[in-house]
Enzyme design. Structure first.
Site, PDB file in Angstrom:
ATOM      1  N   CYS A 132     -10.058  -9.540  16.666  1.00  0.00           N
ATOM      2  CA  CYS A 132      -9.097  -9.534  15.549  1.00  0.00           C
ATOM      3  C   CYS A 132      -9.658  -8.845  14.303  1.00  0.00           C
ATOM      4  CB  CYS A 132      -8.698 -10.959  15.193  1.00  0.00           C
ATOM      5  SG  CYS A 132      -7.549 -11.069  13.801  1.00  0.00           S
ATOM      6  N   CYS A 174      -7.257 -13.525  19.124  1.00  0.00           N
ATOM      7  CA  CYS A 174      -7.821 -12.359  19.809  1.00  0.00           C
ATOM      8  C   CYS A 174      -9.288 -12.232  19.411  1.00  0.00           C
ATOM      9  CB  CYS A 174      -7.068 -11.098  19.408  1.00  0.00           C
ATOM     10  SG  CYS A 174      -5.277 -11.224  19.602  1.00  0.00           S
ATOM     11  N   ARG A 196       0.832  -1.197   0.000  1.00  0.00           N
ATOM     12  CA  ARG A 196       0.000   0.000   0.000  1.00  0.00           C
ATOM     13  C   ARG A 196       0.864   1.244   0.000  1.00  0.00           C
ATOM     14  NH1 ARG A 196      -3.511   0.142   5.053  1.00  0.00           N
ATOM     15  NH2 ARG A 196      -4.524  -1.552   3.959  1.00  0.00           N
ATOM     16  N   TYR A 197       1.890   1.253   0.834  1.00  0.00           N
ATOM     17  CA  TYR A 197       2.819   2.381   0.872  1.00  0.00           C
ATOM     18  C   TYR A 197       4.005   2.014  -0.004  1.00  0.00           C
ATOM     19  CZ  TYR A 197       0.200   3.376   5.154  1.00  0.00           C
ATOM     20  OH  TYR A 197      -0.778   3.624   6.067  1.00  0.00           O
ATOM     21  N   ARG A 209      -8.191  -9.169  11.347  1.00  0.00           N
ATOM     22  CA  ARG A 209      -7.974 -10.073  10.206  1.00  0.00           C
ATOM     23  C   ARG A 209      -8.586 -11.437  10.500  1.00  0.00           C
ATOM     24  NH1 ARG A 209      -2.254  -8.454   9.221  1.00  0.00           N
ATOM     25  NH2 ARG A 209      -2.444  -6.608   7.915  1.00  0.00           N
ATOM     26  N   LYS A 223      -3.132   4.717   7.263  1.00  0.00           N
ATOM     27  CA  LYS A 223      -3.300   5.054   8.681  1.00  0.00           C
ATOM     28  C   LYS A 223      -3.346   6.565   8.882  1.00  0.00           C
ATOM     29  CE  LYS A 223      -0.951   1.016  10.448  1.00  0.00           C
ATOM     30  NZ  LYS A 223      -0.649   0.401   9.142  1.00  0.00           N
ATOM     31  N   ARG A 243       7.235   0.256   1.770  1.00  0.00           N
ATOM     32  CA  ARG A 243       7.174  -0.891   2.670  1.00  0.00           C
ATOM     33  C   ARG A 243       6.016  -1.814   2.326  1.00  0.00           C
ATOM     34  NH1 ARG A 243       5.607   3.930   4.723  1.00  0.00           N
ATOM     35  NH2 ARG A 243       4.098   4.087   6.428  1.00  0.00           N
ATOM     36  N   ASP A 256     -10.871  -1.513  14.317  1.00  0.00           N
ATOM     37  CA  ASP A 256     -11.332  -1.571  12.929  1.00  0.00           C
ATOM     38  C   ASP A 256     -12.740  -2.154  12.882  1.00  0.00           C
ATOM     39  OD1 ASP A 256      -8.966  -0.536  11.710  1.00  0.00           O
ATOM     40  OD2 ASP A 256      -7.984  -2.446  12.118  1.00  0.00           O
ATOM     41  N   CYS A 286      -1.872 -18.274  14.556  1.00  0.00           N
ATOM     42  CA  CYS A 286      -1.495 -17.411  15.672  1.00  0.00           C
ATOM     43  C   CYS A 286      -1.317 -18.265  16.938  1.00  0.00           C
ATOM     44  CB  CYS A 286      -2.572 -16.368  15.949  1.00  0.00           C
ATOM     45  SG  CYS A 286      -2.695 -15.091  14.683  1.00  0.00           S
ATOM     46  N   ASP A 299      -7.606   3.674  10.911  1.00  0.00           N
ATOM     47  CA  ASP A 299      -7.415   3.128   9.561  1.00  0.00           C
ATOM     48  C   ASP A 299      -8.817   2.995   8.975  1.00  0.00           C
ATOM     49  OD1 ASP A 299      -6.045   2.041   7.398  1.00  0.00           O
ATOM     50  OD2 ASP A 299      -4.849   0.698   8.645  1.00  0.00           O
TER      51      ASP A 299
END
Ligand SMILES: *Cc1c(COP(=O)(O)O)cnc(C)c1O
Length: 390
Positions: free
Chosen positions: A120, A117, A100-101, A122, A325, A104, A281, A113, A318
């Site tokens: 989460c 969480c 996206r950037y 994602r 961000k 990076r 999010d 994982c 975001d």
């Protein structure tokens, strides 16, 4: 067997296993079964011990134990809330990369994982077999990075990259290290929270070879910084690996000033720099964790001046779609349109300041003449619909 692998092996991953450990009613068990058929549960014995099961509102319990409200999807909630896969933006050139950037990329070497969480962002992919990468797909992702000279940082994320065994982590890093245009590597991991034993001496010493590697971990509550967690983080820092933290503002977990003050102090005492505090999010089924932006801003405002400056994270929004961000800043500035500004001090006093050389001392205006500092040219203000009053 290594302690961290044992922790994973003996994790609680079914409602029946949890019912063996703690008191839950038949109704609760049925609810857990429903949620777990949609979103995976996994709680290590280590983390289970940190939870206070006598307290139904225990914040650590909320983050680890599924809740029936996760099946209540609200309007506006999305499977991919931050546009990792937004095709219009062409963010995902190959599988397991989000670019996206310009400078990076995110690389997702595994969807697994150490624990899952409950909030989460994602969760559409976390722990799901379909998102497992083959060796060939991983090689293709690395080839993409190799061909793109503009990429200076690779961020391993997931899933949790440290769910891979050392050998596999080091194999990825070996390839990245050989690319001259890749200057830094970041590893985003929650293993220091779910399973701190993952940070072995071998891992820390091995990572040191790839310097500069930055670790970004994910603590949300001061009680997660147990003696065991702090001791294992120290292995990284003692090997010269900088550690940052990104947390999420979560209702009923850490959306109060005292908890945030304790959390950020505890991080700094463990030599972890608070980096980001994310606004939640809009992922599906997590609205019961939602605290408002206003609440987050108020917390930041109160932190300023009451704990050391470097204990304070940036508060990050975001927005859906994958547009990047956005730091939410508390507005310290007001202006009279003439270079004169009003600032709010950390002690809640309003003070005047002349930006530049003060040529007309004593001409400062009244506070009520002041208005928000206009940083944007008129055409931008017009584009976004005037002064934002609407
Ligand atoms: C969050 C994110 C990054 C990293 O952003 P930083 O502000 O550098 O931490 C990079 N790429 C994508 C797609 C991201 O979502």
């Amino acid at each position: 067997m290594l302690r961290w692998l044992e922790e994973q092996k003996y994790s609680i991953s079914t409602p029946e296993q949890l019912a063996d450990k703690i008191d839950i009613s038949g109704k609760e068990l049925a609810q857990l079964q429903k949620v777990c058929s949609r979103f995976r549960m996994q709680i290590t014995p280590y983390y289970l011990d940190l939870i206070d099961f006598d307290d139904p509102k225990d914040p650590l319990r909320k983050m680890a134990v599924p809740d029936i409200r996760e099946l209540r999807f609200r309007k506006g909630e999305l499977a991919d809330p931050i546009g990792d896969t937004n095709e219009d933006l062409d963010n995902q050139p190959v599988k397991a990369i989000t670019h996206r950037y310009e400078d990076r990329v995110l690389l997702y070497p595994t969807p697994e994982c150490g624990g899952y969480c409950r909030y989460c962002f994602r969760r559409r992919l976390a722990g799901k077999e379909d998102f497992q990468l083959t060796k060939k797909q991983l090689d293709k992702a690395l080839d993409y990075i190799e061909k793109h000279n503009e990429i200076h940082e690779v961020i391993l994320t997931g899933g949790d990259p440290l769910m891979l065994i050392d050998e596999k982590v080091f194999a990825i890093l070996d390839r990245l290290k050989a690319m001259e245009h890749v200057w830094t590597i970041r590893i985003h991991t929650r293993m220091p929270v779910w399973n701190p034993y993952r940070i072995t001496d071998e891992l820390a010493e091995g990572l040191k070879r790839f310097n500069p590697v930055w670790i970004v971990t994910h603590f949300n509550h001061p009680r997660e910084l147990s003696d065991i967690a702090v001791e294992h983080i120290a292995k990284l820092v003692d090997n010269g690996i900088p550690v940052l933290n990104q947390g999420v503002l979560l209702k009923g977990v850490n959306d109060d000033i005292e908890t945030q003050r304790e959390l950020n102090w505890a991080l700094v005492r463990a030599r972890v720099k608070p980096y980001y505090m994310h606004h939640l999010d809009k992922a599906q089924g997590i609205s019961h964790f939602r605290a408002s932006i206003k609440r987050g801003m108020n917390i930041l405002r109160e932190l300023r001046g009451t704990i050391p400056g470097y204990c304070i994270p940036h508060f990050i929004l975001d927005i859906p779609g994958g547009y990047g961000k956005i730091p939410m800043q508390y507005h310290y500035l007001n202006s009279n349109g003439n270079g004169g500004i009003i600032v709010e001090t950390p002690f809640n006093e309003l003070r005047k300041y002349e930006d530049g050389v003060d040529q007309k001392a004593g001409e400062a205006r009244d506070l009520d003449e002041m208005k928000p500092l206009e940083l944007y040219p008129e055409e931008i203000m017009e584009k976004i619909g005037g002064n934002g009053d609407s």
